[in-house]
Design a protein around this motif. Structure first.
Motif, PDB file in Angstrom:
ATOM      1  N   GLY A  71      85.720  -5.514 140.100  1.00  0.00           N
ATOM      2  CA  GLY A  71      87.089  -5.658 139.632  1.00  0.00           C
ATOM      3  C   GLY A  71      87.194  -6.073 138.184  1.00  0.00           C
ATOM      4  N   ALA A  72      86.058  -6.415 137.575  1.00  0.00           N
ATOM      5  CA  ALA A  72      86.061  -6.886 136.193  1.00  0.00           C
ATOM      6  C   ALA A  72      86.103  -5.757 135.165  1.00  0.00           C
ATOM      7  CB  ALA A  72      84.836  -7.762 135.935  1.00  0.00           C
ATOM      8  N   HIS A  73      85.965  -4.514 135.609  1.00  0.00           N
ATOM      9  CA  HIS A  73      86.003  -3.426 134.630  1.00  0.00           C
ATOM     10  C   HIS A  73      86.542  -2.129 135.227  1.00  0.00           C
ATOM     11  CE1 HIS A  73      82.286  -1.860 136.404  1.00  0.00           C
ATOM     12  NE2 HIS A  73      81.752  -3.041 136.246  1.00  0.00           N
ATOM     13  N   ARG A  74      86.673  -1.115 134.376  1.00  0.00           N
ATOM     14  CA  ARG A  74      87.213   0.175 134.780  1.00  0.00           C
ATOM     15  C   ARG A  74      86.101   1.205 134.906  1.00  0.00           C
ATOM     16  NH1 ARG A  74      92.590   2.154 133.103  1.00  0.00           N
ATOM     17  NH2 ARG A  74      93.652   0.742 134.438  1.00  0.00           N
ATOM     18  N   VAL A  75      86.300   2.147 135.801  1.00  0.00           N
ATOM     19  CA  VAL A  75      85.346   3.235 135.983  1.00  0.00           C
ATOM     20  C   VAL A  75      85.464   4.205 134.805  1.00  0.00           C
ATOM     21  CG1 VAL A  75      84.760   5.226 137.431  1.00  0.00           C
ATOM     22  CG2 VAL A  75      85.370   3.042 138.491  1.00  0.00           C
ATOM     23  N   ASP A  76      84.325   4.594 134.245  1.00  0.00           N
ATOM     24  CA  ASP A  76      84.262   5.612 133.195  1.00  0.00           C
ATOM     25  C   ASP A  76      84.070   6.950 133.913  1.00  0.00           C
ATOM     26  OD1 ASP A  76      83.358   7.493 131.291  1.00  0.00           O
ATOM     27  OD2 ASP A  76      82.368   5.943 130.087  1.00  0.00           O
ATOM     28  N   THR A  77      85.157   7.693 134.093  1.00  0.00           N
ATOM     29  CA  THR A  77      85.080   8.932 134.876  1.00  0.00           C
ATOM     30  C   THR A  77      84.205   9.990 134.222  1.00  0.00           C
ATOM     31  OG1 THR A  77      87.179   9.691 133.922  1.00  0.00           O
ATOM     32  CG2 THR A  77      87.276   8.566 136.065  1.00  0.00           C
ATOM     33  N   GLY A  78      84.130   9.979 132.897  1.00  0.00           N
ATOM     34  CA  GLY A  78      83.237  10.917 132.208  1.00  0.00           C
ATOM     35  C   GLY A  78      81.784  10.618 132.530  1.00  0.00           C
ATOM     36  N   LYS A  79      81.428   9.348 132.518  1.00  0.00           N
ATOM     37  CA  LYS A  79      80.060   8.927 132.840  1.00  0.00           C
ATOM     38  C   LYS A  79      79.722   9.276 134.291  1.00  0.00           C
ATOM     39  CE  LYS A  79      77.940   4.898 131.545  1.00  0.00           C
ATOM     40  NZ  LYS A  79      77.744   3.446 131.471  1.00  0.00           N
ATOM     41  N   VAL A  80      80.667   9.028 135.190  1.00  0.00           N
ATOM     42  CA  VAL A  80      80.444   9.316 136.603  1.00  0.00           C
ATOM     43  C   VAL A  80      80.293  10.827 136.820  1.00  0.00           C
ATOM     44  CG1 VAL A  80      81.501   9.239 138.909  1.00  0.00           C
ATOM     45  CG2 VAL A  80      81.528   7.202 137.440  1.00  0.00           C
ATOM     46  N   ALA A  81      81.161  11.614 136.199  1.00  0.00           N
ATOM     47  CA  ALA A  81      81.067  13.077 136.337  1.00  0.00           C
ATOM     48  C   ALA A  81      79.718  13.579 135.840  1.00  0.00           C
ATOM     49  CB  ALA A  81      82.207  13.754 135.582  1.00  0.00           C
ATOM     50  N   ALA A  82      79.278  13.084 134.694  1.00  0.00           N
ATOM     51  CA  ALA A  82      77.990  13.507 134.138  1.00  0.00           C
ATOM     52  C   ALA A  82      76.843  13.127 135.076  1.00  0.00           C
ATOM     53  CB  ALA A  82      77.780  12.890 132.760  1.00  0.00           C
ATOM     54  N   ALA A  83      76.902  11.928 135.634  1.00  0.00           N
ATOM     55  CA  ALA A  83      75.845  11.465 136.549  1.00  0.00           C
ATOM     56  C   ALA A  83      75.785  12.311 137.815  1.00  0.00           C
ATOM     57  CB  ALA A  83      76.061  10.000 136.903  1.00  0.00           C
ATOM     58  N   LEU A  84      76.941  12.794 138.246  1.00  0.00           N
ATOM     59  CA  LEU A  84      77.004  13.592 139.471  1.00  0.00           C
ATOM     60  C   LEU A  84      76.787  15.082 139.209  1.00  0.00           C
ATOM     61  CD1 LEU A  84      80.066  11.954 141.266  1.00  0.00           C
ATOM     62  CD2 LEU A  84      77.632  11.571 141.716  1.00  0.00           C
ATOM     63  N   GLY A  85      76.831  15.472 137.937  1.00  0.00           N
ATOM     64  CA  GLY A  85      76.670  16.885 137.605  1.00  0.00           C
ATOM     65  C   GLY A  85      77.881  17.732 137.946  1.00  0.00           C
ATOM     66  N   VAL A  86      79.070  17.109 137.873  1.00  0.00           N
ATOM     67  CA  VAL A  86      80.314  17.856 138.108  1.00  0.00           C
ATOM     68  C   VAL A  86      81.114  17.898 136.815  1.00  0.00           C
ATOM     69  CG1 VAL A  86      80.407  17.279 140.563  1.00  0.00           C
ATOM     70  CG2 VAL A  86      81.571  15.804 138.939  1.00  0.00           C
ATOM     71  N   SER A  87      82.016  18.878 136.717  1.00  0.00           N
ATOM     72  CA  SER A  87      82.760  19.041 135.466  1.00  0.00           C
ATOM     73  C   SER A  87      83.744  17.907 135.218  1.00  0.00           C
ATOM     74  CB  SER A  87      83.480  20.389 135.447  1.00  0.00           C
ATOM     75  OG  SER A  87      84.384  20.475 136.532  1.00  0.00           O
ATOM     76  N   SER A  88      84.332  17.363 136.280  1.00  0.00           N
ATOM     77  CA  SER A  88      85.277  16.270 136.078  1.00  0.00           C
ATOM     78  C   SER A  88      85.437  15.450 137.349  1.00  0.00           C
ATOM     79  CB  SER A  88      86.643  16.799 135.625  1.00  0.00           C
ATOM     80  OG  SER A  88      87.251  17.522 136.673  1.00  0.00           O
ATOM     81  N   VAL A  89      85.845  14.221 137.145  1.00  0.00           N
ATOM     82  CA  VAL A  89      86.189  13.302 138.218  1.00  0.00           C
ATOM     83  C   VAL A  89      87.558  12.766 137.849  1.00  0.00           C
ATOM     84  CG1 VAL A  89      85.644  11.099 139.307  1.00  0.00           C
ATOM     85  CG2 VAL A  89      83.808  12.686 138.762  1.00  0.00           C
ATOM     86  N   GLY A  90      88.542  13.035 138.700  1.00  0.00           N
ATOM     87  CA  GLY A  90      89.903  12.635 138.365  1.00  0.00           C
ATOM     88  C   GLY A  90      90.540  11.750 139.412  1.00  0.00           C
ATOM     89  N   ARG A  91      91.656  11.201 139.028  1.00  0.00           N
ATOM     90  CA  ARG A  91      92.432  10.342 139.917  1.00  0.00           C
ATOM     91  C   ARG A  91      92.877  11.141 141.136  1.00  0.00           C
ATOM     92  NH1 ARG A  91      96.186   5.731 138.652  1.00  0.00           N
ATOM     93  NH2 ARG A  91      95.002   5.797 136.739  1.00  0.00           N
ATOM     94  N   ALA A  92      92.733  10.562 142.288  1.00  0.00           N
ATOM     95  CA  ALA A  92      93.160  11.199 143.528  1.00  0.00           C
ATOM     96  C   ALA A  92      94.598  10.801 143.842  1.00  0.00           C
ATOM     97  CB  ALA A  92      92.239  10.781 144.667  1.00  0.00           C
ATOM     98  N   THR A  93      95.316  11.706 144.469  1.00  0.00           N
ATOM     99  CA  THR A  93      96.677  11.394 144.901  1.00  0.00           C
ATOM    100  C   THR A  93      96.623  10.493 146.133  1.00  0.00           C
ATOM    101  OG1 THR A  93      96.827  13.260 146.440  1.00  0.00           O
ATOM    102  CG2 THR A  93      97.482  13.674 144.128  1.00  0.00           C
ATOM    103  N   PRO A  94      97.699   9.764 146.405  1.00  0.00           N
ATOM    104  CA  PRO A  94      97.718   8.941 147.618  1.00  0.00           C
ATOM    105  C   PRO A  94      97.452   9.766 148.882  1.00  0.00           C
ATOM    106  CG  PRO A  94      99.505   8.295 146.174  1.00  0.00           C
ATOM    107  CD  PRO A  94      98.894   9.534 145.567  1.00  0.00           C
ATOM    108  N   GLU A  95      97.938  10.995 148.906  1.00  0.00           N
ATOM    109  CA  GLU A  95      97.729  11.860 150.069  1.00  0.00           C
ATOM    110  C   GLU A  95      96.252  12.231 150.211  1.00  0.00           C
ATOM    111  OE1 GLU A  95     101.739  11.772 148.612  1.00  0.00           O
ATOM    112  OE2 GLU A  95      99.978  12.540 147.556  1.00  0.00           O
ATOM    113  N   PHE A  96      95.591  12.509 149.086  1.00  0.00           N
ATOM    114  CA  PHE A  96      94.171  12.851 149.077  1.00  0.00           C
ATOM    115  C   PHE A  96      93.357  11.659 149.582  1.00  0.00           C
ATOM    116  CE2 PHE A  96      90.021  13.380 147.021  1.00  0.00           C
ATOM    117  CZ  PHE A  96      89.759  14.740 147.164  1.00  0.00           C
ATOM    118  N   VAL A  97      93.703  10.458 149.106  1.00  0.00           N
ATOM    119  CA  VAL A  97      93.010   9.232 149.515  1.00  0.00           C
ATOM    120  C   VAL A  97      93.168   9.017 151.017  1.00  0.00           C
ATOM    121  CG1 VAL A  97      92.948   6.713 149.285  1.00  0.00           C
ATOM    122  CG2 VAL A  97      93.208   8.153 147.246  1.00  0.00           C
TER     123      VAL A  97
END
Length: 161
Positions: A71-97
């Motif tokens: 809870g002390a920091h924010r997720v770096d979605t670019g870093k996560v996407a690169a680590a996973l080998g996907v083009s992007s990681v984006g915010r999910a909608t409440p319905e998706f969650v």
């Protein structure tokens, strides 16, 4: 437990089935009010915000990705996407969650979902002997450890910030 919310019961059962310490699982608490943010949870529990394991669901190319982050920091979605080998990681909608986890935003637990969700566990959580995670509804929380989170979720330790 009698009268326990179905999501909380599912989380409790999944933790025990996943090998979580029964003494910690027994400390799962339903608080009097919602704690939808790390700051609110930390205040309610009297712990540091870094001890809160935020459960954040992202859309990784149409596939749900659960990131358990300090809870002390924010997720770096670019870093996560690169680590996973996907083009992007984006915010999910409440319905998706809700579809991926069966749980509402603000109460998403690391476990207790209808099907396994790919999970990354923030290495920053390892700095704490005890961390607290959501219990399936916005006012349920439980204590755990970094190692236990990795084990019960089948997650991958990662640097996410």
């Amino acid at each position: 437990m009698t009268g326990e919310h179905a999501n909380v019961a599912a989380v409790r059962a999944a933790l025990l089935a996943g090998g979580a310490d029964p003494a910690r699982v027994a400390r799962l608490r339903v608080l009097p009010g919602e704690v939808r943010t790390a700051a609110a949870a930390a205040e309610a529990l009297g712990v540091g915000v870094g001890q809160i394991a935020n459960s954040l669901v992202f859309d990784a190319g149409g596939t749900p990705l659960l990131v358990l982050t300090s809870g002390a920091h924010r997720v770096d979605t670019g870093k996560v996407a690169a680590a996973l080998g996907v083009s992007s990681v984006g915010r999910a909608t409440p319905e998706f969650v809700r579809a991926a986890t069966g749980q509402p935003i603000g109460g998403v637990a690391p476990v207790g979902h209808p099907a396994p969700v790919r999970t990354l566990v923030d290495r920053a959580l390892a700095a704490h002997d005890e961390v607290w995670a959501a219990g399936g509804i916005p006012h349920a929380v439980f204590p755990t450890t970094f190692d236990e989170l990795v084990a019960v979720t089948g997650g991958t330790p990662a640097d996410v910030a």
